[in-house]
Enzyme design. Structure first.
Site, short mmCIF file in Angstrom:
data_model
loop_
_atom_site.label_atom_id
_atom_site.label_comp_id
_atom_site.label_asym_id
_atom_site.label_seq_id
_atom_site.Cartn_x
_atom_site.Cartn_y
_atom_site.Cartn_z
N TYR A 1 10.78 70.92 -20.10
CA TYR A 1 10.85 70.83 -21.56
C TYR A 1 10.87 72.23 -22.18
O TYR A 1 11.09 72.39 -23.36
CB TYR A 1 9.67 70.01 -22.09
CG TYR A 1 9.64 68.62 -21.47
CD1 TYR A 1 10.46 67.60 -21.98
CD2 TYR A 1 8.85 68.32 -20.36
CE1 TYR A 1 10.47 66.35 -21.40
CE2 TYR A 1 8.86 67.07 -19.77
CZ TYR A 1 9.68 66.08 -20.29
OH TYR A 1 9.70 64.84 -19.72
N CYS B 1 11.85 51.36 -16.55
CA CYS B 1 10.56 51.28 -17.26
C CYS B 1 10.67 51.50 -18.76
O CYS B 1 9.84 51.00 -19.52
CB CYS B 1 9.54 52.24 -16.65
SG CYS B 1 10.02 53.96 -16.73
N LYS C 1 8.28 65.74 -7.75
CA LYS C 1 7.76 65.54 -9.10
C LYS C 1 6.34 65.03 -9.02
O LYS C 1 6.11 64.09 -8.26
CB LYS C 1 8.66 64.52 -9.78
CG LYS C 1 8.22 64.08 -11.14
CD LYS C 1 9.19 63.06 -11.66
CE LYS C 1 8.66 62.52 -12.97
NZ LYS C 1 9.37 61.35 -13.41
N CYS D 1 8.85 49.81 -13.51
CA CYS D 1 10.16 50.36 -13.13
C CYS D 1 11.03 49.34 -12.42
O CYS D 1 12.16 49.64 -12.00
CB CYS D 1 9.97 51.60 -12.27
SG CYS D 1 8.98 52.87 -13.08
N GLU E 1 10.08 60.23 2.83
CA GLU E 1 10.83 59.67 1.69
C GLU E 1 12.11 60.48 1.45
O GLU E 1 13.17 59.94 1.18
CB GLU E 1 9.98 59.71 0.40
CG GLU E 1 8.81 58.74 0.40
CD GLU E 1 9.23 57.32 0.01
OE1 GLU E 1 10.42 57.09 -0.24
OE2 GLU E 1 8.34 56.44 -0.03
N LYS F 1 8.20 61.32 -5.54
CA LYS F 1 7.63 61.18 -6.87
C LYS F 1 6.23 60.61 -6.74
O LYS F 1 6.04 59.49 -6.26
CB LYS F 1 8.51 60.25 -7.71
CG LYS F 1 7.95 59.99 -9.08
CD LYS F 1 8.96 59.28 -9.94
CE LYS F 1 8.33 58.85 -11.24
NZ LYS F 1 9.28 58.09 -12.05
N ARG G 1 1.45 52.25 -11.43
CA ARG G 1 2.65 52.43 -10.62
C ARG G 1 2.33 52.83 -9.18
O ARG G 1 3.21 53.31 -8.46
CB ARG G 1 3.54 53.52 -11.24
CG ARG G 1 4.01 53.23 -12.63
CD ARG G 1 5.34 53.91 -12.89
NE ARG G 1 5.56 54.30 -14.26
CZ ARG G 1 5.77 53.47 -15.26
NH1 ARG G 1 5.75 52.18 -15.08
NH2 ARG G 1 5.98 53.94 -16.48
N SER H 1 5.83 66.24 -18.24
CA SER H 1 5.28 66.26 -19.59
C SER H 1 3.86 66.80 -19.64
O SER H 1 3.53 67.62 -20.50
CB SER H 1 5.33 64.84 -20.17
OG SER H 1 4.63 63.93 -19.34
N CYS I 1 16.45 54.19 -14.41
CA CYS I 1 15.17 53.50 -14.18
C CYS I 1 15.06 52.37 -15.19
O CYS I 1 15.81 52.32 -16.16
CB CYS I 1 13.99 54.46 -14.32
SG CYS I 1 12.46 53.75 -13.68
C1 PBG Z 1 9.72 56.87 -14.63
C2 PBG Z 1 9.65 58.26 -15.11
C3 PBG Z 1 8.49 59.02 -15.28
C4 PBG Z 1 8.84 60.26 -15.78
C5 PBG Z 1 10.22 60.28 -15.86
N1 PBG Z 1 10.71 59.02 -15.44
C6 PBG Z 1 7.12 58.80 -14.89
C7 PBG Z 1 6.44 57.53 -15.04
O1 PBG Z 1 6.30 57.03 -16.16
O2 PBG Z 1 5.98 57.03 -14.01
C8 PBG Z 1 7.87 61.33 -16.14
C9 PBG Z 1 8.40 62.59 -16.66
C10 PBG Z 1 7.40 63.43 -17.35
O3 PBG Z 1 6.18 63.17 -17.31
O4 PBG Z 1 7.83 64.40 -17.97
N2 PBG Z 1 10.95 56.32 -14.63
#
Ligand code: PBG
Length: 311
Positions: free
Chosen positions: A302, A103, A237, A111, A222, A184, A206, A263, A101
């Site tokens: 995590y 970003c 996700k 992104c 998708e 996603k 986004r 996260s 990615c």
């Molecule tokens: C974007 C990306 C994101 C996460 C992983 N890759 C989300 C975003 O910022 O839109 C999120 C993973 C997480 O929250 O643990 N490339």
């Protein structure tokens, strides 16, 4: 004996944030227990995860500098590329996934590449889908060259799976599989990740390229498109707020299904546990079990090491 769903450390994928320097182990305030690691420290943690039986790691990079072209994403000596080369010689069974990615590498935090437009006297920034594809392809090929076992595009541009598949094939990586972040959703649960990866968009959000959480049928569309374009495995996700999507994808498609316990899902449990409101271990195992029960083969979490220790 009657338990229907079991957790296996080999089905966990542990995400890592790699940062330049040596002996760096930086706390992330919104993700207690997770750190930004320099490559020497990363190697220690990845080996520990491997010894606990964790199946794979997903690498995210914090480049030394960011620019509009995301050049840190595809540089031969980019942070993730260096980490992959270093890990390649250190791990045996563990699968190395590279997040593909832009970003974390763009100065604006989106992104894809941006273009400014004038809309009735108002300045509007749009992510440009097609001009982003060659940059993603360069990134994926450089990651495969550096030793990634699996390429995992998380950008959500349209048509990127077919584009990356062809680029990888042409570069001699026909055997490198693609795990597509296929469904996603634009989610509030990514908040702590954006702190960790320093990737919050500088303007806008986004929602132009990530999905609306209200749409299940669109998620299946998708996923179908990505599989048609050549995805070997697909991801949903976040996980907990989208268990129905995981179950539907599992039912309808026969490729491996991954779910990302993101996260914000991790930090919610950690914060409540810190306040004494939840039992961390029980909440963690219950969340992970529900994701498996819904039908995920792999869980990005995590908690991978903590859960593996309890299993
Ligand atoms: C974007 C990306 C994101 C996460 C992983 N890759 C989300 C975003 O910022 O839109 C999120 C993973 C997480 O929250 O643990 N490339």
């Amino acid at each position: 004996m009657v338990r229907e769903t079991r957790l296996e450390p080999g089905q966990f994928i542990l995400p890592f944030f790699v940062t330049p320097g040596e002996r760096v182990r930086q706390d992330i305030s919104s993700m207690p227990g997770v750190h930004r690691l320099s490559i020497d420290e990363l190697i220690k943690d990845v080996k520990e995860a491997e010894s606990l039986g964790v199946g794979g790691v997903m690498l995210f990079g914090l480049p030394p500098s960011k620019d509009e072209a995301a050049s840190g994403a595809w540089a031969e000596d980019g942070i993730v590329q260096k980490a992959l080369r270093a890990l390649r010689g250190e791990v045996k069974e563990m699968v190395l996934f590279a997040d593909t990615c832009l970003c974390e590498y763009t100065s604006h935090g989106h992104c894809g590449v941006l273009e400014k437009r004038n809309e009735g006297g108002r300045e509007v920034w749009d992510v440009q889908n097609d001009p982003t594809l060659p940059i993603l392809a360069k990134t994926a090929v450089s990651q495969a060259k550096a030793g990634a076992d699996v390429i995992a595009p998380s950008d959500m541009m349209d048509g990127r799976i077919g584009y990356l598949r062809k680029a990888l094939d042409d570069a001699g990586f026909a055997n490198t599989p693609i795990l597509s972040y296929a469904a996603k959703f634009a989610s509030a649960f990514y908040g702590p990740f954006r702190d960790a990866a320093d990737s919050a968009p500088q303007h806008g959000d986004r929602r132009g390229y990530q999905m609306d959480g209200a749409n299940a049928r669109e998620a299946l569309r998708e996923v179908a498109l990505d599989i048609e374009e050549g995805a070997d495995a697909v991801m949903v996700k976040p996980a907990l707020a989208y268990l129905d999507i995981i179950a539907k994808v599992r039912e309808r498609f026969d490729v491996p299904v991954a779910a990302y316990h993101v996260s914000g899902e991790y930090s919610s449990i950690m914060a409540a546990a810190k306040l004494g409101w939840l039992d961390r271990d029980r909440a963690m195992m219950e969340a992970l079990t529900s994701i498996r029960r819904a039908g995920a083969d792999w869980i990005l979490t995590y908690f991978a090491r903590e859960a593996a220790r309890l299993l």
